[in-house]
Design a protein around this motif. Structure first.
Motif, PDB file in Angstrom:
ATOM      1  N   MET A  70       0.858  -1.313   0.047  1.00  0.00           N
ATOM      2  CA  MET A  70      -0.165   0.133  -0.079  1.00  0.00           C
ATOM      3  C   MET A  70       0.894   1.295  -0.063  1.00  0.00           C
ATOM      4  N   VAL A  71       2.067   1.349   0.770  1.00  0.00           N
ATOM      5  CA  VAL A  71       2.757   2.357   0.763  1.00  0.00           C
ATOM      6  C   VAL A  71       3.801   2.426  -0.181  1.00  0.00           C
ATOM      7  N   GLY A  72       3.883   1.300  -1.092  1.00  0.00           N
ATOM      8  CA  GLY A  72       4.622   1.549  -2.459  1.00  0.00           C
ATOM      9  C   GLY A  72       6.135   1.027  -1.739  1.00  0.00           C
ATOM     10  N   GLY A  73       6.285   0.252  -0.787  1.00  0.00           N
ATOM     11  CA  GLY A  73       7.709   0.019  -0.351  1.00  0.00           C
ATOM     12  C   GLY A  73       8.106  -1.182  -1.118  1.00  0.00           C
ATOM     13  N   ALA A  74       9.703  -1.320  -1.231  1.00  0.00           N
ATOM     14  CA  ALA A  74      10.311  -2.140  -2.035  1.00  0.00           C
ATOM     15  C   ALA A  74       9.756  -3.584  -1.332  1.00  0.00           C
ATOM     16  N   ALA A  75       9.586  -4.545  -2.324  1.00  0.00           N
ATOM     17  CA  ALA A  75       9.240  -6.043  -1.770  1.00  0.00           C
ATOM     18  C   ALA A  75      10.518  -6.587  -0.887  1.00  0.00           C
ATOM     19  N   SER A  76      11.727  -6.124  -1.258  1.00  0.00           N
ATOM     20  CA  SER A  76      12.807  -6.574  -0.502  1.00  0.00           C
ATOM     21  C   SER A  76      12.939  -5.746   0.877  1.00  0.00           C
ATOM     22  N   SER A  77      12.082  -4.865   1.133  1.00  0.00           N
ATOM     23  CA  SER A  77      12.386  -3.851   2.320  1.00  0.00           C
ATOM     24  C   SER A  77      12.463  -4.609   3.561  1.00  0.00           C
ATOM     25  N   GLN A  78      13.649  -4.178   4.229  1.00  0.00           N
ATOM     26  CA  GLN A  78      14.034  -4.674   5.573  1.00  0.00           C
ATOM     27  C   GLN A  78      13.001  -4.640   6.456  1.00  0.00           C
ATOM     28  N   HIS A  79      12.169  -3.479   6.188  1.00  0.00           N
ATOM     29  CA  HIS A  79      10.833  -3.029   6.958  1.00  0.00           C
ATOM     30  C   HIS A  79       9.918  -4.310   7.286  1.00  0.00           C
ATOM     31  N   CYS A  80       9.842  -5.021   5.978  1.00  0.00           N
ATOM     32  CA  CYS A  80       8.898  -6.248   5.920  1.00  0.00           C
ATOM     33  C   CYS A  80       9.512  -7.480   6.691  1.00  0.00           C
ATOM     34  N   LEU A  81      10.625  -7.518   7.225  1.00  0.00           N
ATOM     35  CA  LEU A  81      11.340  -8.445   8.062  1.00  0.00           C
ATOM     36  C   LEU A  81      11.450  -8.127   9.412  1.00  0.00           C
ATOM     37  N   GLY A  82      11.063  -6.844   9.824  1.00  0.00           N
ATOM     38  CA  GLY A  82      11.199  -6.478  11.136  1.00  0.00           C
ATOM     39  C   GLY A  82      12.654  -5.868  11.376  1.00  0.00           C
ATOM     40  N   GLU A  83      13.284  -5.701  10.630  1.00  0.00           N
ATOM     41  CA  GLU A  83      14.823  -5.393  10.843  1.00  0.00           C
ATOM     42  C   GLU A  83      15.008  -3.836  10.556  1.00  0.00           C
ATOM     43  N   ALA A  84      14.194  -2.938  10.144  1.00  0.00           N
ATOM     44  CA  ALA A  84      14.282  -1.683   9.905  1.00  0.00           C
ATOM     45  C   ALA A  84      13.372  -0.859  10.597  1.00  0.00           C
ATOM     46  N   ALA A  85      13.848   0.377  10.825  1.00  0.00           N
ATOM     47  CA  ALA A  85      12.898   1.627  11.397  1.00  0.00           C
ATOM     48  C   ALA A  85      13.403   2.722  10.720  1.00  0.00           C
ATOM     49  N   ASP A  86      12.445   3.578  10.521  1.00  0.00           N
ATOM     50  CA  ASP A  86      12.669   5.054  10.171  1.00  0.00           C
ATOM     51  C   ASP A  86      12.595   5.598  11.281  1.00  0.00           C
ATOM     52  N   ILE A  87      13.284   6.668  11.684  1.00  0.00           N
ATOM     53  CA  ILE A  87      13.435   7.348  12.963  1.00  0.00           C
ATOM     54  C   ILE A  87      13.847   8.892  13.074  1.00  0.00           C
ATOM     55  N   GLU A  88      13.529   9.392  13.831  1.00  0.00           N
ATOM     56  CA  GLU A  88      13.927  11.034  14.032  1.00  0.00           C
ATOM     57  C   GLU A  88      14.045  11.253  15.556  1.00  0.00           C
TER      58      GLU A  88
END
Ligand code: ZN
Length: 154
Positions: free
Chosen positions: A67-85
């Motif tokens: 839905m958000v147009g993320g790459a299929a291989s995104s580490q967000h999909c593995l629980g390995e990544a976060a976008d932070i501030e």
């Protein structure tokens, strides 16, 4: 449910777009464990130093990621990544602090405009089961397309 002393599963799977679309975005156990490792090894040390970490996006299940147009291989999909501030801190400074102090797989300074401290965000990932690549990138939009260059831009 706490994943680490200061981070909950809820904040690592939260998505306003997902909420609006009625997507529950619940991770499978291996992805939940990957989120826990990311919290323990990356987010907690940042919080310990700066007192607060805002997670804009953590885990993205397949439905939310599409839905958000993320790459299929995104580490967000593995629980390995976060976008932070961190409120009040330039994202470029945050990326450079992480680069200097922490173990990570991939560190990306995204959409940051020098001189505009709050612009962009920091994408950071961590692998607990495989060696971390320690790769740094800067992502900027060039002619409408996300473009990656090596290193964290000054
Ligand atoms: Zn990201």
């Amino acid at each position: 449910m706490n994943l680490s002393p200061h981070f909950t599963l809820e904040e690592m799977i939260k998505s306003q777009s997902g909420d609006r679309a009625g997507i529950d975005n619940l991770p499978l156990p291996p992805h939940r464990e990957a989120l826990r490792a990311l919290c323990l090894h990356v987010l907690e040390p940042i919080r310990e130093c700066f007192g607060v970490v805002i997670v804009n996006s953590g885990y993205r299940g397949p439905e939310l990621n599409r839905m958000v147009g993320g790459a299929a291989s995104s580490q967000h999909c593995l629980g390995e990544a976060a976008d932070i501030e961190i409120p009040g801190m330039a994202n470029g400074d945050l990326a450079r602090w992480i680069e200097a102090h922490l173990e990570y797989d991939q560190l990306i300074l995204e959409c940051y405009k020098p001189g505009i401290p709050s612009s962009g965000w920091v994408h950071v990932s961590y692998k607990s089961l495989k060696p971390n690549r320690k790769q740094e990138l800067t992502a900027t939009v060039v002619n409408g397309k996300m473009t990656y260059t090596p290193g964290i831009a000054k």
